[in-house]
Design a protein around this motif. Structure first.
Motif, short mmCIF file in Angstrom:
data_model
loop_
_atom_site.label_atom_id
_atom_site.label_comp_id
_atom_site.label_asym_id
_atom_site.label_seq_id
_atom_site.Cartn_x
_atom_site.Cartn_y
_atom_site.Cartn_z
N UNK A 21 1.96 1.38 0.47
CA UNK A 21 3.06 1.68 1.37
C UNK A 21 3.26 0.45 2.25
N UNK A 22 4.52 0.10 2.49
CA UNK A 22 4.84 -1.06 3.32
C UNK A 22 5.61 -0.57 4.53
N UNK A 23 5.22 -1.06 5.69
CA UNK A 23 5.87 -0.63 6.92
C UNK A 23 5.85 -1.77 7.93
N UNK A 24 6.66 -1.61 8.97
CA UNK A 24 6.69 -2.60 10.03
C UNK A 24 5.36 -2.62 10.76
N UNK A 25 4.81 -3.79 10.95
CA UNK A 25 3.53 -3.92 11.64
C UNK A 25 3.72 -3.65 13.13
N UNK A 36 -2.75 2.31 13.49
CA UNK A 36 -1.47 3.01 13.63
C UNK A 36 -0.77 3.13 12.27
N UNK A 37 -0.84 2.09 11.46
CA UNK A 37 -0.23 2.14 10.13
C UNK A 37 -0.89 3.21 9.27
N UNK A 38 -2.22 3.26 9.32
CA UNK A 38 -2.96 4.26 8.55
C UNK A 38 -2.60 5.67 9.01
N UNK A 39 -2.62 5.89 10.32
CA UNK A 39 -2.39 7.23 10.86
C UNK A 39 -0.95 7.71 10.64
#
Length: 201
Positions: A21-25, A36-39
């Motif tokens: 999964x790719x998201x804004x850091x 925060x990314x994991x949660x």
């Protein structure tokens, strides 16, 4: 597995199935922190960029897989007991605190808070904690504070101290070197509001 950063994005890769999964850091105190990314995406695993990380589906699977030794996972965790003492309620935990043990720990922390006494989480038998476990401790701390109570941590491992320090949570929880020291010092109102010892470095 290591989280792969790319400009303002981070890619989280599951160690079990390879899903990603790719998201804004998010801006965090340390670039290696991905809690925060994991949660936010329902994953479990290390709060740091270096794994293990597991996607929501694989988080529900047994922890062992081909090529993985039992030493890699430290062993299943659980709540060993809840001791209601005169001045505090002690929740003793064993093994890794992660998604698999989250429900038991959540229930134990709720029972401890319902006793309307100082809450102490004995971590002397806990080697590691993941984002799920960390979130439970933070939530329990906030709940305790709303009731005018204190939640402290006793004998956290070097890994857990590092996690707390990196997340800047070592100034939130009173942290003690041992259960005995915690019970003695948390009974003194003047000392209950500040950590008794800093993180190991």
């Amino acid at each position: 597995m290591t989280v792969v950063p790319d400009d303002n994005l981070m890619t989280l890769i599951c160690d079990v199935c390879g899903d990603s999964v790719t998201a804004t850091a998010c801006v965090l105190p340390d670039a290696e922190v991905v809690w925060t990314l994991v949660a936010e995406h329902g994953w479990s695993g290390s709060p740091f960029a270096t794994g293990p990380h597991r996607c929501p589906h694989c988080s529900l699977l047994p922890p062992t897989r081909p090529g993985q030794s039992s030493a890699d996972m430290h062993g299943p965790g659980g709540v060993l007991g809840i001791d209601h003492l005169d001045d505090a309620t002690v929740v003793t935990v064993s093994g890794d605190i992660d998604l698999a043990t989250g429900d038991a720990l959540r229930a134990a922390l709720r029972e401890a808070a319902d006793a309307d006494a100082t809450v102490l989480v004995d971590l002397s038998r806990v080697p590691t904690i993941d984002s799920t476990g960390l979130g439970l401790l933070v939530r329990a701390h906030l709940d305790a504070r709303e009731r005018g109570l204190t939640l402290g941590l006793a004998a956290p491992s070097r890994f857990i101290r590092t996690v707390l320090h990196t997340m800047r949570l070592d100034g939130v929880f009173p942290i003690f070197d041992s259960r005995e020291d915690a019970l003695e010092r948390m009974a003194r109102p003047a000392l209950s509001a500040a950590p008794a010892s800093g993180p190991e470095r």
